[in-house]
Design a protein around this motif. Sequence first.
Motif, PDB file in Angstrom:
ATOM      1  N   PRO A  96       0.807  -1.228   0.000  1.00 20.36           N
ATOM      2  CA  PRO A  96       0.000   0.000   0.000  1.00 20.36           C
ATOM      3  C   PRO A  96       0.840   1.278   0.000  1.00 20.36           C
ATOM      4  CG  PRO A  96      -0.039  -1.038   2.158  1.00 20.36           C
ATOM      5  CD  PRO A  96       0.676  -1.995   1.241  1.00 20.36           C
ATOM      6  N   HIS A  97       2.126   1.159   0.406  1.00 18.26           N
ATOM      7  CA  HIS A  97       2.956   2.363   0.480  1.00 18.26           C
ATOM      8  C   HIS A  97       3.686   2.636  -0.827  1.00 18.26           C
ATOM      9  CE1 HIS A  97       5.452  -1.067   1.282  1.00 18.26           C
ATOM     10  NE2 HIS A  97       6.557  -0.357   1.336  1.00 18.26           N
ATOM     11  N   LYS A  98       3.400   1.839  -1.841  1.00 20.96           N
ATOM     12  CA  LYS A  98       4.070   2.038  -3.126  1.00 20.96           C
ATOM     13  C   LYS A  98       3.035   2.245  -4.226  1.00 20.96           C
ATOM     14  CE  LYS A  98       8.107  -0.688  -1.903  1.00 20.96           C
ATOM     15  NZ  LYS A  98       9.100   0.383  -2.007  1.00 20.96           N
ATOM     16  N   SER A  99       3.400   3.068  -5.210  1.00 24.47           N
ATOM     17  CA  SER A  99       2.503   3.281  -6.340  1.00 24.47           C
ATOM     18  C   SER A  99       2.367   1.975  -7.119  1.00 24.47           C
ATOM     19  CB  SER A  99       3.051   4.373  -7.251  1.00 24.47           C
ATOM     20  OG  SER A  99       4.186   3.882  -7.939  1.00 24.47           O
ATOM     21  N   VAL A 100       1.411   1.953  -8.019  1.00 28.22           N
ATOM     22  CA  VAL A 100       1.162   0.752  -8.820  1.00 28.22           C
ATOM     23  C   VAL A 100       2.433   0.322  -9.555  1.00 28.22           C
ATOM     24  CG1 VAL A 100      -0.025   0.006 -10.934  1.00 28.22           C
ATOM     25  CG2 VAL A 100      -1.329   1.035  -9.058  1.00 28.22           C
ATOM     26  N   LEU A 101       3.088   1.279 -10.211  1.00 28.77           N
ATOM     27  CA  LEU A 101       4.308   0.923 -10.945  1.00 28.77           C
ATOM     28  C   LEU A 101       5.393   0.422  -9.977  1.00 28.77           C
ATOM     29  CD1 LEU A 101       5.805   0.795 -13.654  1.00 28.77           C
ATOM     30  CD2 LEU A 101       6.595   3.132 -13.221  1.00 28.77           C
ATOM     31  N   ASP A 102       5.518   1.088  -8.837  1.00 29.88           N
ATOM     32  CA  ASP A 102       6.535   0.677  -7.867  1.00 29.88           C
ATOM     33  C   ASP A 102       6.246  -0.713  -7.302  1.00 29.88           C
ATOM     34  OD1 ASP A 102       8.153   2.848  -8.169  1.00 29.88           O
ATOM     35  OD2 ASP A 102       7.252   3.992  -6.532  1.00 29.88           O
ATOM     36  N   ASN A 103       4.967  -1.065  -7.175  1.00 30.11           N
ATOM     37  CA  ASN A 103       4.617  -2.431  -6.785  1.00 30.11           C
ATOM     38  C   ASN A 103       5.177  -3.429  -7.788  1.00 30.11           C
ATOM     39  OD1 ASN A 103       2.457  -3.391  -4.579  1.00 30.11           O
ATOM     40  ND2 ASN A 103       2.153  -1.217  -4.989  1.00 30.11           N
ATOM     41  N   VAL A 104       5.009  -3.092  -9.066  1.00 32.52           N
ATOM     42  CA  VAL A 104       5.396  -4.023 -10.128  1.00 32.52           C
ATOM     43  C   VAL A 104       6.917  -4.149 -10.241  1.00 32.52           C
ATOM     44  CG1 VAL A 104       5.243  -4.464 -12.623  1.00 32.52           C
ATOM     45  CG2 VAL A 104       3.241  -3.625 -11.388  1.00 32.52           C
ATOM     46  N   PRO A 108      11.784  -6.843  -9.348  1.00 28.26           N
ATOM     47  CA  PRO A 108      12.826  -6.771 -10.385  1.00 28.26           C
ATOM     48  C   PRO A 108      14.007  -5.886  -9.961  1.00 28.26           C
ATOM     49  CG  PRO A 108      10.674  -6.604 -11.407  1.00 28.26           C
ATOM     50  CD  PRO A 108      10.441  -6.613  -9.922  1.00 28.26           C
ATOM     51  N   LEU A 109      13.712  -4.796  -9.250  1.00 27.05           N
ATOM     52  CA  LEU A 109      14.790  -3.896  -8.817  1.00 27.05           C
ATOM     53  C   LEU A 109      15.621  -4.502  -7.697  1.00 27.05           C
ATOM     54  CD1 LEU A 109      13.184  -0.327  -8.629  1.00 27.05           C
ATOM     55  CD2 LEU A 109      14.829  -1.165 -10.297  1.00 27.05           C
ATOM     56  N   ALA A 136      -0.345   3.795 -13.525  1.00 23.92           N
ATOM     57  CA  ALA A 136       1.016   3.546 -13.043  1.00 23.92           C
ATOM     58  C   ALA A 136       1.372   4.342 -11.789  1.00 23.92           C
ATOM     59  CB  ALA A 136       2.021   3.847 -14.156  1.00 23.92           C
ATOM     60  N   ASP A 137       0.960   5.601 -11.723  1.00 24.82           N
ATOM     61  CA  ASP A 137       1.396   6.456 -10.618  1.00 24.82           C
ATOM     62  C   ASP A 137       0.398   6.538  -9.473  1.00 24.82           C
ATOM     63  OD1 ASP A 137       3.755   7.065 -11.997  1.00 24.82           O
ATOM     64  OD2 ASP A 137       2.681   8.570 -13.195  1.00 24.82           O
ATOM     65  N   VAL A 138      -0.665   5.757  -9.594  1.00 27.73           N
ATOM     66  CA  VAL A 138      -1.717   5.791  -8.582  1.00 27.73           C
ATOM     67  C   VAL A 138      -1.338   4.850  -7.438  1.00 27.73           C
ATOM     68  CG1 VAL A 138      -4.113   5.054  -8.242  1.00 27.73           C
ATOM     69  CG2 VAL A 138      -3.500   6.424 -10.243  1.00 27.73           C
ATOM     70  N   TYR A 139      -1.813   5.147  -6.219  1.00 26.71           N
ATOM     71  CA  TYR A 139      -1.604   4.216  -5.104  1.00 26.71           C
ATOM     72  C   TYR A 139      -2.736   3.188  -5.075  1.00 26.71           C
ATOM     73  CZ  TYR A 139       2.382   6.706  -3.296  1.00 26.71           C
ATOM     74  OH  TYR A 139       3.630   7.225  -3.152  1.00 26.71           O
ATOM     75  N   ALA A 152      -1.676  -7.047  -9.181  1.00 29.58           N
ATOM     76  CA  ALA A 152      -0.978  -8.148  -8.507  1.00 29.58           C
ATOM     77  C   ALA A 152      -0.488  -9.175  -9.524  1.00 29.58           C
ATOM     78  CB  ALA A 152      -1.902  -8.798  -7.468  1.00 29.58           C
ATOM     79  N   ILE A 153      -1.291  -9.404 -10.557  1.00 31.32           N
ATOM     80  CA  ILE A 153      -0.876 -10.335 -11.607  1.00 31.32           C
ATOM     81  C   ILE A 153       0.344  -9.771 -12.343  1.00 31.32           C
ATOM     82  CG2 ILE A 153      -1.565 -11.387 -13.812  1.00 31.32           C
ATOM     83  CD1 ILE A 153      -4.448 -11.561 -12.653  1.00 31.32           C
ATOM     84  N   ALA A 154       0.278  -8.474 -12.669  1.00 34.85           N
ATOM     85  CA  ALA A 154       1.407  -7.836 -13.351  1.00 34.85           C
ATOM     86  C   ALA A 154       2.660  -7.881 -12.475  1.00 34.85           C
ATOM     87  CB  ALA A 154       1.059  -6.392 -13.704  1.00 34.85           C
ATOM     88  N   ARG A 155       2.483  -7.636 -11.183  1.00 35.70           N
ATOM     89  CA  ARG A 155       3.615  -7.656 -10.253  1.00 35.70           C
ATOM     90  C   ARG A 155       4.285  -9.028 -10.246  1.00 35.70           C
ATOM     91  NH1 ARG A 155       2.494  -6.804  -3.900  1.00 35.70           N
ATOM     92  NH2 ARG A 155       1.409  -8.774  -4.231  1.00 35.70           N
ATOM     93  N   SER A 156       3.453 -10.062 -10.248  1.00 37.68           N
ATOM     94  CA  SER A 156       3.989 -11.415 -10.233  1.00 37.68           C
ATOM     95  C   SER A 156       4.680 -11.743 -11.558  1.00 37.68           C
ATOM     96  CB  SER A 156       2.842 -12.384  -9.946  1.00 37.68           C
ATOM     97  OG  SER A 156       3.336 -13.627  -9.605  1.00 37.68           O
ATOM     98  N   LEU A 157       4.065 -11.300 -12.670  1.00 37.36           N
ATOM     99  CA  LEU A 157       4.648 -11.566 -13.994  1.00 37.36           C
ATOM    100  C   LEU A 157       5.976 -10.839 -14.176  1.00 37.36           C
ATOM    101  CD1 LEU A 157       1.492 -11.329 -16.296  1.00 37.36           C
ATOM    102  CD2 LEU A 157       2.754 -13.393 -15.670  1.00 37.36           C
ATOM    103  N   ALA A 158       6.177  -9.765 -13.431  1.00 37.65           N
ATOM    104  CA  ALA A 158       7.393  -8.964 -13.598  1.00 37.65           C
ATOM    105  C   ALA A 158       8.653  -9.777 -13.291  1.00 37.65           C
ATOM    106  CB  ALA A 158       7.332  -7.728 -12.706  1.00 37.65           C
ATOM    107  N   MET A 159       8.505 -10.842 -12.510  1.00 41.95           N
ATOM    108  CA  MET A 159       9.668 -11.687 -12.215  1.00 41.95           C
ATOM    109  C   MET A 159       9.861 -12.760 -13.289  1.00 41.95           C
ATOM    110  SD  MET A 159      11.162 -10.434  -9.680  1.00 41.95           S
ATOM    111  CE  MET A 159      12.292 -11.678  -9.041  1.00 41.95           C
ATOM    112  N   LYS A 160       9.030 -12.706 -14.322  1.00 39.26           N
ATOM    113  CA  LYS A 160       9.098 -13.669 -15.435  1.00 39.26           C
ATOM    114  C   LYS A 160       9.082 -15.120 -14.936  1.00 39.26           C
ATOM    115  CE  LYS A 160      11.318 -10.735 -18.842  1.00 39.26           C
ATOM    116  NZ  LYS A 160      11.795  -9.526 -18.134  1.00 39.26           N
TER     117      LYS A 160
END
Lengths: 246, 219
Positions: A96-104, A108-109, A136-139, A152-160
């Motif tokens: 919750p403390h990260k924006s949508v893009l930062d969640n994703v 990876p980072l 992307a920039d929304v919380y 959440a699906i995108a976040r999980s997919l980000a790890m390929k």
Amino acid sequence: MGEKAEMIRVEKLNKSFGDLHVLKDIDLEVNESDVVVLIGASGSGKSTLLRCMNFLEIKNSGNVIIEGETIDPKNNDLNKVRQRVGMVFQHFNLFPHKSVLDNVIEAPLTVKKLKRADAVKEGKELLAKVGLADKADVYPNKLSGGQKQRVAIARSLAMKPDIMLFDEPTSALDPELVGEVLSTMKSLAKEGMTMVVVTHEMGFAREVGDWVVYMHDGRIVEKGHPNDIFNEPKEQRTQDFLSSIL
Amino acid sequence: MPTFGHFIETLLNSYPVFFEGLWLTIRVTFVSVLIAVFIGLFFALFKISQSKILNWIANIYIAVIRGTPLIVQIFIFYFGLTEFNIPKFWAASIGLALHNGAYIAEIFRGSIQSIDKGQMEAGRSLGMSHTLAMRRIILPQAFRRALPPLGNQFIIGLKDSSLAAFIALPELFSVATTQGARTFDEMTYLLIVAVYYLVLVLIFTLLVNLLEKRLSASD
């Protein structure tokens, strides 16, 4: 099925919580690009089985084999294994403390140590893929449940990951928001993602599932193609369960 | 009792005398609370750790600190450890830091444990180690949740710093008693120092409220 690579194999898996024997001698195979749908009443052990597949729960006995490698939680680096096995939760569990893009891009980072520019580029592509490029920039608190789950699906997919686990991904959603999440999952299945899905959405199981596994009281009662399970279940308990919910 | 006019007049005129003490109080408070936040964080992590030994260390520390008066702790640091020749400023600051650290440890423990279990699971499911997920996912949220009680603890620390007067650290309260004794006008100076503390606390409360508002953008 023989020509497809084996992604997950569970052998004689047993899991107890204290005196409660939740999983009893589970055997299950998931092959590449399969969509395996676990169905059954609450408390039948399907979520626990799913959680054993990425070691959020550790088995008491038996084997969990991921892509041919028998995983010993003591000796294997579970952090490495989990990068190959993504998971989507019932309650989304977005940060919750990260924006949508930062969640994703968080994992990876910090886990894959990607360069920020690369992570952002991939993250934005994934958000576009789940139809949320403009968020992307929304919380997360500004999103609907369906949007949260797609993030959440995108976040999980980000790890390929090679495999995606879904633990009742639509159970916490208002009925009118279920469709958008299921269609995201459907397009993922079409791309050939290997998926194990715990759900009560029988429509999804019938339409998208390659295999349907009915669990009851910690055991797999019946496994088959959706048409066979839904139209002519062999076991009486499967019939009872299906007639109680359909 | 001093008249209102006399009180106001002394309040305005005594400013140069109080200035040093005011500055010292602010320094002792900030230094001690800053150290206390680090102490508190470590002992909170000890307390929730899987290791029984670390649990015990944290429990003993918290029990001893909470079970003994702050003035005794400050005296131990100043008079008890004379062979180390600890300066008054540091005796007071460390005493206050160890004291507040115990309370802050409980604040952090509570706020860390109040974060939904699913947050750690989500981090782990992405391949993060326990430590990484704690640092990147749990602690930032826990800090935010700890802010109101931390602000409260800071205010307690600010007021407790007046106990340093008893080891003759010339902070606010010490200035007031010295001036009171020198002028035989104790009541006036005690009222003045009360005003100083009150204004400090009000200013600080305002700052914490502002910070909370800014951080709650995502709630």
